[in-house]
Design an enzyme around this catalytic site. Structure first.
Site, PDB file in Angstrom:
ATOM      1  N   SER A 167      -0.940  13.012 -15.187  1.00 19.16           N
ATOM      2  CA  SER A 167      -2.129  13.261 -16.011  1.00 19.16           C
ATOM      3  C   SER A 167      -2.348  14.759 -16.198  1.00 19.16           C
ATOM      4  CB  SER A 167      -3.400  12.600 -15.453  1.00 19.16           C
ATOM      5  OG  SER A 167      -4.163  13.490 -14.670  1.00 19.16           O
TER       6      SER A 167
ATOM      7  N   ASP B 252       0.869  -1.180   0.000  1.00 20.63           N
ATOM      8  CA  ASP B 252       0.000   0.000   0.000  1.00 20.63           C
ATOM      9  C   ASP B 252       0.903   1.226   0.000  1.00 20.63           C
ATOM     10  OD1 ASP B 252      -1.722   2.090   0.443  1.00 20.63           O
ATOM     11  OD2 ASP B 252      -2.635   1.256   2.252  1.00 20.63           O
TER      12      ASP B 252
ATOM     13  N   LYS C 274      -3.283  16.005  -8.043  1.00 30.08           N
ATOM     14  CA  LYS C 274      -2.339  15.934  -9.155  1.00 30.08           C
ATOM     15  C   LYS C 274      -1.503  17.211  -9.276  1.00 30.08           C
ATOM     16  CE  LYS C 274      -3.277  11.785 -10.587  1.00 30.08           C
ATOM     17  NZ  LYS C 274      -2.248  10.721 -10.583  1.00 30.08           N
TER      18      LYS C 274
ATOM     19  N   TYR D 140      -9.424  15.634  -7.145  1.00 30.19           N
ATOM     20  CA  TYR D 140      -8.502  14.857  -7.968  1.00 30.19           C
ATOM     21  C   TYR D 140      -7.444  15.767  -8.574  1.00 30.19           C
ATOM     22  CZ  TYR D 140      -6.874  11.632 -11.601  1.00 30.19           C
ATOM     23  OH  TYR D 140      -6.091  10.830 -12.411  1.00 30.19           O
TER      24      TYR D 140
END
Length: 227
Positions: A136, A58, A153, A149
């Site tokens: 991304s 993890d 990022k 999100y």
């Protein structure tokens, strides 16, 4: 002795496709939370030139990360650490739960920082090493229904750019990879992407990443698949 490439989130999707390519010239360590997925991925890679290893880990658990990476680095030199593990929960901010927020921050941010923290002393000792962070396009601009999100990022983008500056006078390098959505299991339990057929295949994205990384050598710090 072969050098190794470590890939987090290596059981499927982009991580698995990157493993297929890097295993042509390196041993590969696949890290992930699902032992079943890792075993299935290793079977797909059994014809690779390099040796395939798997480890349940993890990435948001610093003790697990340190334990696993210590064993990997003690087994031999590591060429690259690819931080590919990531998760997302999408929708208007007021529809997200505390668990959604915590999971994204823990996996996407801590899950990138912790492996780099564990790897850095070894990279410095061997006097070379590459960290590749899969970010991304959510790390380049805000997007509707992706607020947290994107926040995670953007954090990884800042972390990666800062590593590059910190390591400027060394043989360590940090690479940020920016791409749009891919047709991977990442979207299996989400309705955020209505038409997955328009998404790029992870194999195509992986090929572009590996080509750009190898062509750029130690001068490349960013790889753009999409902007």
């Amino acid at each position: 002795m072969n050098t190794s490439v470590i890939i987090t989130g290596g059981g499927s999707g982009l991580g698995l496709e990157l493993a297929k390519l890097y295993s042509k010239n390196h041993d590969v360590f696949l890290l992930g939370r699902s032992e079943t997925k890792l075993e299935e991925a290793a079977l797909q890679l059994k014809t690779s030139r390099g040796t395939i290893h798997t480890a349940v880990c993890d990435v948001a658990n610093i003790e697990q990360v340190q334990s696993v990476l210590n064993l990997i680095f003690l087994s031999g030199p590591v060429h690259m650490l690819i931080n590919n593990a990531g998760t997302g929960a999408f929708g208007p901010l007021d529809t997200l739960s505390e668990n959604d927020v915590t999971t994204m921050i823990d996996t996407n941010v801590k899950g990138t920082i912790f492996p780099v923290m564990a790897a850095t002393p070894y990279f410095k000792k061997q006097d070379h090493g590459t960290v590749m962070n899969i970010i991304s396009t959510a790390g380049l601009r805000g997007k509707v229904n992706e607020s947290v999100y994107c926040a995670s990022k953007f954090a990884v983008r800042g972390f990666t750019e800062s590593l590059g500056k910190e390591w400027e006078a060394t043989n360590l390098r940090a690479i940020a990879v920016y791409m749009g959505g891919m047709d991977t299991p990442f979207w299996d339990n989400s309705t955020h992407i209505k038409d997955r057929s328009r998404l790029k295949s992870p194999s195509l994205v992986a090929e572009t990443i590996v080509h750009e990384e190898k062509a750029g050598g130690y001068t490349v710090s960013e790889i753009f698949i999409d902007r």
